[in-house]
Design an enzyme around this catalytic site. Structure first.
Site, PDB file in Angstrom:
ATOM      1  N   LYS A  98       0.911  -1.008  -0.004  1.00 55.15           N
ATOM      2  CA  LYS A  98      -0.139   0.033  -0.032  1.00 55.15           C
ATOM      3  C   LYS A  98       0.884   1.127   0.151  1.00 55.15           C
ATOM      4  O   LYS A  98       2.022   1.249   0.547  1.00 55.15           O
ATOM      5  CB  LYS A  98      -0.667  -0.092   1.274  1.00 55.15           C
ATOM      6  CG  LYS A  98      -1.888   1.233   1.378  1.00 55.15           C
ATOM      7  CD  LYS A  98      -2.683   0.857   2.623  1.00 55.15           C
ATOM      8  CE  LYS A  98      -3.961   2.019   2.765  1.00 55.15           C
ATOM      9  NZ  LYS A  98      -4.728   1.929   4.040  1.00 55.15           N
ATOM     10  N   SER A 124      -9.617   1.589   2.910  1.00 58.31           N
ATOM     11  CA  SER A 124      -8.957   2.193   1.999  1.00 58.31           C
ATOM     12  C   SER A 124      -7.731   1.549   1.393  1.00 58.31           C
ATOM     13  O   SER A 124      -7.190   2.097   0.666  1.00 58.31           O
ATOM     14  CB  SER A 124      -8.246   3.247   3.084  1.00 58.31           C
ATOM     15  OG  SER A 124      -7.057   2.674   4.071  1.00 58.31           O
ATOM     16  N   SER A 149      -9.526  -1.088   7.300  1.00 59.30           N
ATOM     17  CA  SER A 149      -9.163  -0.848   6.035  1.00 59.30           C
ATOM     18  C   SER A 149      -8.378  -1.721   5.159  1.00 59.30           C
ATOM     19  O   SER A 149      -8.250  -1.931   4.088  1.00 59.30           O
ATOM     20  CB  SER A 149      -8.279   0.387   5.854  1.00 59.30           C
ATOM     21  OG  SER A 149      -8.936   1.548   5.831  1.00 59.30           O
TER      22      SER A 149
END
Ligand code: GLN
Length: 486
Positions: A79, A154, A178
């Site tokens: 990420k 997210s 997330s």
């Protein structure tokens, strides 16, 4: 053999046995990214040349007998919240669009030291604030199961890239869901370790009492392999606990005799998608057949979790994000009159709408005169939520519930209504508030063909029981290994 579709475990074995080469699998993934990621948008940065260089290095090391372990030569993504030396780290924001970090996060370094090939940096909601990856400055990620729909967030880029076989696995972060919520919406496995299990050094901060890093993978076993590598104490993160890290792959047995599984009645909320509810109920029967004792439990303060989170997380974010002032690094507005004007314009132009909303909420909650009524009160309710889990874990070894009350929603469906978006996380947030480990894994497909997930929570630092329950279910549910149509 279709290399992008391999699991980490299988790829590792084939690389070890010299049946496939790290270069070959890295090339196959880069090719697939080039072919289909233009549409899915799961990556912000793809590391073509440097990924190939590390694959070549891994290949040479292995040829010389220097095999390092199950991640050696295996392509993994990150990420874009984890920094990596000399590689852009944007956190999904214009504020960090041109930021090139001078050092690497502990998570990044541990993967590099294990010989993993870092393929690139995955798309995400700006500063990890969101449940759909739509707040990314770099455009939304699409769900590979239906490209009109969101992948969750997210860590939506990480989940969608894993589901679409654009990496063999990724590492994301989970502050309020997330990792688990996008895993559920994309049909992959996402796990949030206990708060303190994985170092956050070099992981861009959102809400420091909640943030935790964890793997997104195709299988529970792959999750255990990745956690083995990234977990462990770190003197550069004072919240990271110096506890021994067990070999999590050893806990992956297939029966659940003697295990008590709690089903919290508060997690079957009004307005839940009936397909999600049915899927969770079927999963409970699978667990029972595997020998688990199923116990109904109550977590009475669950209904306050989202409210508590939306005081605590924005408060911590407003403090953490104060550092983006245009002075030391990141975006700086031009044509400014003086220092104050520069701060104001930099932050007005550099942050997106959702980030500004959080900063305002948090600054308000922390301000003199409101602190006791909001922030302090939220901390008190946090204790009550934590105590619910402490009580429950006196009776059961694990807790099983749906991960998200719904399947993937349409792009744009919730962007005008922040409260609706916030409610996407009703079932994932309590685990963060209590600091527990939790894993989401596929438990079915809806009548419209969209993935559904269940989550398994366990006592702090008992990832082993969490993995054991998840693995046994995965092996016997028939829902593992389903691939999206892309
Ligand atoms: N969706 C939640 C939020 O917007 C959780 C995000 C996260 O876990 N990083 O804050």
């Amino acid at each position: 053999m279709e290399l992008p579709f391999l699991t980490i475990k299988k790829a590792g074995e084939l690389i070890k046995g010299k049946e496939i080469s790290p270069v070959e699998i890295t090339k196959a993934l880069l090719k697939r990214i080039e072919e289909i990621d233009g549409d899915l948008n799961t990556y912000i940065t793809v590391l073509g040349d440097s990924a190939l260089e590390s694959a070549e290095r891994a290949e040479k090391e292995i040829a010389k007998g220097g095999y390092k372990g199950p991640l050696h030569g295996v392509p993994i993504a990150l990420k874009d919240i984890f920094i990596m030396k000399d590689v852009p780290a944007t956190c999904g924001s214009k504020m960090l669009e041109n930021f090139i970090p001078p050092y690497s996060a502990t998570v990044t370094q541990k993967l590099v030291d294990a010989g993993a090939v870092i393929l690139g940096k995955n798309n995400m909601d700006e500063f990890a604030m969101g449940s759909s990856t739509e707040t990314s400055y770099f455009g939304p990620t699409k769900n590979p199961w239906d490209t009109d729909r969101v992948p969750g967030g997210s860590s939506g880029g990480s989940a969608a890239a894993t589901a679409a076989s654009l990496c063999l696995g990724s590492v994301g972060t989970d502050t309020g869901g997330s990792i688990r919520q996008p895993a559920s919406l994309c049909g992959v496995v996402g796990m949030k370790p206990t708060y303190g299990r994985v170092s956050r050094f070099g992981m861009i901060a959102f809400a420091s009492s909640l943030d935790q890093a964890g793997p997104l993978t195709k299988t529970v076993e792959d999750s255990a392999i990745l956690l083995n590598t990234i977990a462990g104490g770190d003197r550069r993160d004072s919240t990271c606990v110096e506890a021994p890290v067990p070999d999590y792959t050893q806990s992956l047995t297939e029966d659940l005799k003697g295990i008590k599984v709690g089903i919290p009645k508060e997690y079957f909320v009004d307005g839940m998608d009936p397909d999600v509810e049915d899927s969770a109920k079927q999963a409970i029967e699978v667990l029972r057949d595997l020998g688990a004792e199923i116990v109904e439990i109550s977590l009475p303060h669950t209904e306050y979790a989202v409210l508590t989170y939306y005081i605590i997380a924005p408060s911590e974010a407003s403090s953490n994000l104060a550092r983006y002032d245009g002075v030391k690094y990141g975006y700086r507005a031009s044509d400014t009159k003086n220092l104050i004007d520069m701060y104001k314009k930099t932050r007005a132009e550099g942050f997106g709408e959702e980030v500004k909303r959080r900063i305002m909420l948090g600054t308000y909650a922390l301000s003199a005169g409101y602190y006791d009524a909001y922030y302090l009160k939220a901390l008190q309710v946090r204790t009550l939520i934590k105590q619910d889990f402490d009580e429950a874990f006196k009776k059961v070894d694990a807790i099983v519930a749906p991960t998200s009350p719904e399947t993937a929603f349409k792009i744009g469906e919730k962007t005008d209504d922040p409260i609706k978006m916030y409610l996407s996380d009703v079932l994932t947030i309590p685990c963060n508030i209590a600091g527990l480990p939790g894993i989401s894994l596929p438990s079915g497909l809806s009548s419209t063909g969209l993935p559904i997930g269940i989550q398994v929570l366990a006592r702090p630092f008992d990832e082993e029981t969490m993995f054991r329950v998840a693995h046994a279910y995965e092996k016997n549910s028939g829902w593992s290994g389903k691939r999206p149509p892309v």
